[in-house]
Design a protein around this motif. Structure first.
Motif, PDB file in Angstrom:
ATOM      1  N   ARG A 252     -19.357 -28.413   3.831  1.00  0.00           N
ATOM      2  CA  ARG A 252     -19.278 -27.900   5.198  1.00  0.00           C
ATOM      3  C   ARG A 252     -19.277 -29.006   6.248  1.00  0.00           C
ATOM      4  O   ARG A 252     -20.057 -29.963   6.162  1.00  0.00           O
ATOM      5  CB  ARG A 252     -20.452 -26.944   5.474  1.00  0.00           C
ATOM      6  N   VAL A 253     -18.390 -28.860   7.224  1.00  0.00           N
ATOM      7  CA  VAL A 253     -18.365 -29.744   8.383  1.00  0.00           C
ATOM      8  C   VAL A 253     -18.411 -28.875   9.638  1.00  0.00           C
ATOM      9  O   VAL A 253     -17.998 -27.716   9.615  1.00  0.00           O
ATOM     10  CB  VAL A 253     -17.103 -30.630   8.394  1.00  0.00           C
ATOM     11  N   ASN A 254     -18.928 -29.438  10.704  1.00  0.00           N
ATOM     12  CA  ASN A 254     -19.121 -28.646  11.920  1.00  0.00           C
ATOM     13  C   ASN A 254     -17.854 -28.479  12.741  1.00  0.00           C
ATOM     14  O   ASN A 254     -17.675 -27.469  13.425  1.00  0.00           O
ATOM     15  CB  ASN A 254     -20.206 -29.294  12.789  1.00  0.00           C
ATOM     16  N   HIS A 255     -16.986 -29.462  12.676  1.00  0.00           N
ATOM     17  CA  HIS A 255     -15.801 -29.429  13.532  1.00  0.00           C
ATOM     18  C   HIS A 255     -14.635 -30.085  12.811  1.00  0.00           C
ATOM     19  O   HIS A 255     -14.780 -31.174  12.246  1.00  0.00           O
ATOM     20  CB  HIS A 255     -16.074 -30.153  14.850  1.00  0.00           C
ATOM     21  N   ILE A 256     -13.470 -29.442  12.802  1.00  0.00           N
ATOM     22  CA  ILE A 256     -12.285 -29.994  12.145  1.00  0.00           C
ATOM     23  C   ILE A 256     -11.405 -30.672  13.188  1.00  0.00           C
ATOM     24  O   ILE A 256     -11.014 -30.062  14.192  1.00  0.00           O
ATOM     25  CB  ILE A 256     -11.496 -28.891  11.413  1.00  0.00           C
ATOM     26  N   VAL A 257     -11.087 -31.935  12.951  1.00  0.00           N
ATOM     27  CA  VAL A 257     -10.244 -32.707  13.862  1.00  0.00           C
ATOM     28  C   VAL A 257      -8.780 -32.614  13.448  1.00  0.00           C
ATOM     29  O   VAL A 257      -7.905 -32.364  14.259  1.00  0.00           O
ATOM     30  CB  VAL A 257     -10.698 -34.182  13.905  1.00  0.00           C
ATOM     31  N   ASP A 258      -8.496 -32.811  12.151  1.00  0.00           N
ATOM     32  CA  ASP A 258      -7.115 -32.858  11.665  1.00  0.00           C
ATOM     33  C   ASP A 258      -7.136 -32.575  10.168  1.00  0.00           C
ATOM     34  O   ASP A 258      -7.792 -33.280   9.410  1.00  0.00           O
ATOM     35  CB  ASP A 258      -6.527 -34.246  11.941  1.00  0.00           C
ATOM     36  N   THR A 259      -6.404 -31.546   9.740  1.00  0.00           N
ATOM     37  CA  THR A 259      -6.415 -31.172   8.323  1.00  0.00           C
ATOM     38  C   THR A 259      -5.441 -31.983   7.487  1.00  0.00           C
ATOM     39  O   THR A 259      -5.521 -31.971   6.250  1.00  0.00           O
ATOM     40  CB  THR A 259      -6.054 -29.682   8.165  1.00  0.00           C
ATOM     41  N   VAL A 260      -4.494 -32.684   8.117  1.00  0.00           N
ATOM     42  CA  VAL A 260      -3.484 -33.437   7.373  1.00  0.00           C
ATOM     43  C   VAL A 260      -4.154 -34.554   6.573  1.00  0.00           C
ATOM     44  O   VAL A 260      -4.949 -35.325   7.112  1.00  0.00           O
ATOM     45  CB  VAL A 260      -2.420 -34.024   8.316  1.00  0.00           C
ATOM     46  N   GLY A 261      -3.847 -34.630   5.288  1.00  0.00           N
ATOM     47  CA  GLY A 261      -4.431 -35.646   4.420  1.00  0.00           C
ATOM     48  C   GLY A 261      -5.644 -35.174   3.649  1.00  0.00           C
ATOM     49  O   GLY A 261      -6.112 -35.878   2.744  1.00  0.00           O
ATOM     50  N   ALA A 262      -6.161 -33.979   3.963  1.00  0.00           N
ATOM     51  CA  ALA A 262      -7.359 -33.493   3.275  1.00  0.00           C
ATOM     52  C   ALA A 262      -7.079 -33.240   1.787  1.00  0.00           C
ATOM     53  O   ALA A 262      -7.911 -33.548   0.930  1.00  0.00           O
ATOM     54  CB  ALA A 262      -7.871 -32.221   3.937  1.00  0.00           C
ATOM     55  N   GLY A 263      -5.909 -32.676   1.495  1.00  0.00           N
ATOM     56  CA  GLY A 263      -5.566 -32.427   0.093  1.00  0.00           C
ATOM     57  C   GLY A 263      -5.416 -33.706  -0.710  1.00  0.00           C
ATOM     58  O   GLY A 263      -5.798 -33.771  -1.881  1.00  0.00           O
ATOM     59  N   ASP A 264      -4.875 -34.745  -0.076  1.00  0.00           N
ATOM     60  CA  ASP A 264      -4.730 -36.034  -0.755  1.00  0.00           C
ATOM     61  C   ASP A 264      -6.098 -36.654  -1.023  1.00  0.00           C
ATOM     62  O   ASP A 264      -6.332 -37.233  -2.085  1.00  0.00           O
ATOM     63  CB  ASP A 264      -3.886 -36.978   0.098  1.00  0.00           C
ATOM     64  N   ALA A 265      -6.999 -36.539  -0.055  1.00  0.00           N
ATOM     65  CA  ALA A 265      -8.361 -37.052  -0.242  1.00  0.00           C
ATOM     66  C   ALA A 265      -9.055 -36.311  -1.376  1.00  0.00           C
ATOM     67  O   ALA A 265      -9.792 -36.906  -2.175  1.00  0.00           O
ATOM     68  CB  ALA A 265      -9.153 -36.915   1.055  1.00  0.00           C
ATOM     69  N   PHE A 266      -8.838 -34.990  -1.447  1.00  0.00           N
ATOM     70  CA  PHE A 266      -9.395 -34.184  -2.537  1.00  0.00           C
ATOM     71  C   PHE A 266      -8.905 -34.725  -3.877  1.00  0.00           C
ATOM     72  O   PHE A 266      -9.699 -34.919  -4.814  1.00  0.00           O
ATOM     73  CB  PHE A 266      -8.966 -32.728  -2.354  1.00  0.00           C
ATOM     74  N   CYS A 267      -7.598 -34.970  -3.983  1.00  0.00           N
ATOM     75  CA  CYS A 267      -7.031 -35.488  -5.236  1.00  0.00           C
ATOM     76  C   CYS A 267      -7.656 -36.829  -5.609  1.00  0.00           C
ATOM     77  O   CYS A 267      -8.004 -37.058  -6.778  1.00  0.00           O
ATOM     78  CB  CYS A 267      -5.518 -35.651  -5.099  1.00  0.00           C
ATOM     79  N   ALA A 268      -7.802 -37.708  -4.629  1.00  0.00           N
ATOM     80  CA  ALA A 268      -8.376 -39.026  -4.899  1.00  0.00           C
ATOM     81  C   ALA A 268      -9.819 -38.908  -5.379  1.00  0.00           C
ATOM     82  O   ALA A 268     -10.234 -39.593  -6.324  1.00  0.00           O
ATOM     83  CB  ALA A 268      -8.291 -39.895  -3.648  1.00  0.00           C
ATOM     84  N   GLY A 269     -10.584 -38.055  -4.727  1.00  0.00           N
ATOM     85  CA  GLY A 269     -11.968 -37.865  -5.149  1.00  0.00           C
ATOM     86  C   GLY A 269     -12.065 -37.340  -6.563  1.00  0.00           C
ATOM     87  O   GLY A 269     -12.897 -37.800  -7.367  1.00  0.00           O
ATOM     88  N   LEU A 270     -11.225 -36.383  -6.887  1.00  0.00           N
ATOM     89  CA  LEU A 270     -11.216 -35.797  -8.227  1.00  0.00           C
ATOM     90  C   LEU A 270     -10.852 -36.847  -9.276  1.00  0.00           C
ATOM     91  O   LEU A 270     -11.553 -37.025 -10.284  1.00  0.00           O
ATOM     92  CB  LEU A 270     -10.220 -34.643  -8.253  1.00  0.00           C
ATOM     93  N   LEU A 271      -9.755 -37.566  -9.040  1.00  0.00           N
ATOM     94  CA  LEU A 271      -9.287 -38.555 -10.011  1.00  0.00           C
ATOM     95  C   LEU A 271     -10.273 -39.711 -10.171  1.00  0.00           C
ATOM     96  O   LEU A 271     -10.430 -40.254 -11.270  1.00  0.00           O
ATOM     97  CB  LEU A 271      -7.920 -39.094  -9.592  1.00  0.00           C
ATOM     98  N   SER A 272     -10.939 -40.079  -9.080  1.00  0.00           N
ATOM     99  CA  SER A 272     -11.834 -41.230  -9.138  1.00  0.00           C
ATOM    100  C   SER A 272     -12.985 -41.026 -10.110  1.00  0.00           C
ATOM    101  O   SER A 272     -13.519 -41.997 -10.668  1.00  0.00           O
ATOM    102  CB  SER A 272     -12.390 -41.551  -7.748  1.00  0.00           C
ATOM    103  N   VAL A 273     -13.362 -39.773 -10.335  1.00  0.00           N
ATOM    104  CA  VAL A 273     -14.422 -39.478 -11.307  1.00  0.00           C
ATOM    105  C   VAL A 273     -13.841 -39.222 -12.689  1.00  0.00           C
ATOM    106  O   VAL A 273     -14.301 -39.781 -13.689  1.00  0.00           O
ATOM    107  CB  VAL A 273     -15.262 -38.264 -10.855  1.00  0.00           C
TER     108      VAL A 273
END
Length: 332
Positions: A252-273
């Motif tokens: 959870r985050v309180n305020h969303i600034v920009d959703t672009v790139g969130a899916g890529d960050a998700f992929c990186a986090g997943l792969l990094s583990v």
């Protein structure tokens, strides 16, 4: 003896120079624009590099200042760009993004006849995957044309032949092609990956309406991947491998600034583990790693929404671990 693999992840795809009004506003009335670099595959490579993974980004760039800007940015972040092809006949693409204060930002692409749109399977070299463990691709590159789609499909096949595992994020951009074109082109690629990472709307487009998340994931599994990681936005994520599953609530985050790139960050986090493991998509291995991988992926995706840039807010490994555990680290 297994050859030493010194590159954790190879990514292939187009990156562009991004222009955004500065200060924030709409494009018609902007007198100043801030420039940065954006592209799904390079976003993943950059985020992985900050998380301590070694990454290699492969693309075609124009022999122009925009191409040089992209190369210097990735090089400065520690990404291997030694296999990037320079094209002196076609330009590097650019795109513009504006926020109107509600909903997702508006994005305008100027990538027709770009250097990357001339990617073909003849460009593929076995050296692309030399010393690498994993290949990550998205559905954006196939949207650029028939020959780019053939290139991505062939790259996935050759990577598998060279012993790499493969992940695929469909990343469907409706401004680039029709839904029926996307479905016809991307469905066969799902069978070529070990890890499929779609958003829920993308799954609906590809496999049709189903009763619930479980049925959507099973429909994706039926296509061939060993693991499906569905991004559910504010509902978190649903991971399925074999007959087992894991649900991860949204970070959870309180305020969303920009959703672009969130899916890529998700992929990186997943792969990094997941790629910490020698055999990452073995069911026994996934039982051990999927919870931590999902937790980091969710946190990475949420954190990406707090920044205007596509990747600039990507955390280091220490930062993301501190965020997840709630531990404080010394900042000054």
């Amino acid at each position: 003896m297994t050859a030493l693999r010194s590159i954790d992840v190879v990514t292939i795809g187009e990156s562009m120079v991004l222009f955004q009004p500065s200060p924030e506003g709409t494009i018609p009335y902007a007198s100043l624009f801030a420039s940065s670099v954006g592209g799904a595959e390079s976003n993943v490579a950059l985020a992985l590099s900050r998380l301590g993974k070694t990454s290699r980004w492969i693309s075609r760039l124009g022999d122009d200042p925009f191409g040089k800007m992209i190369l210097s940015t990735l090089t400065g972040e520690g990404v291997d760009v030694s296999h990037v092809i320079t094209d002196d006949q076609h330009p590097t693409a650019v795109f513009f993004k504006e926020s109107k204060g509600y909903g997702d930002p508006n994005v305008y692409y100027y990538r027709k006849n770009s250097a990357a749109s001339y990617f073909s399977k003849e460009d593929i070299s076995s050296s692309w995957f030399l010393g690498a463990k994993h290949l990550h691709v998205t559905g954006i590159t196939p949207a650029l044309g028939l020959q780019t789609a053939e290139m991505v499909s062939e790259a996935m096949k050759q990577a598998k032949e060279q012993g790499l595992t493969v992940s695929f994020d469909p990343n469907i951009r409706k401004k680039l092609w029709r839904e029926d074109e996307a479905r016809e082109t991307l469905l066969p690629m799902v069978a070529l990956c070990d890890l499929f990472i779609p958003g829920i709307d993308e799954v609906k487009l590809l496999v049709g309406e189903r009763a619930n998340d479980v049925d959507y994931a099973k429909a994706c599994q039926h296509l061939g991947p060993q693991m499906v990681a569905m991004k559910l936005g504010s509902e978190g994520a649903y991971m399925r491998f074999g007959n087992e599953f894991h649900r991860e609530p949204a970070y959870r985050v309180n305020h969303i600034v920009d959703t672009v790139g969130a899916g890529d960050a998700f992929c990186a986090g997943l792969l990094s583990v997941l790629l910490d493991e020698e055999d990452p998509f073995n069911i026994v291995t996934l039982r051990r790693s999927v919870s931590q991988a999902a937790k980091r992926a969710a946190a990475m995706g949420a954190l990406a929404t707090q920044f205007k840039g596509d990747w600039e807010g990507s955390p280091t490994l220490q930062e993301i671990n501190s965020l997840i555990t709630g531990d404080q680290y010394t900042t000054r």
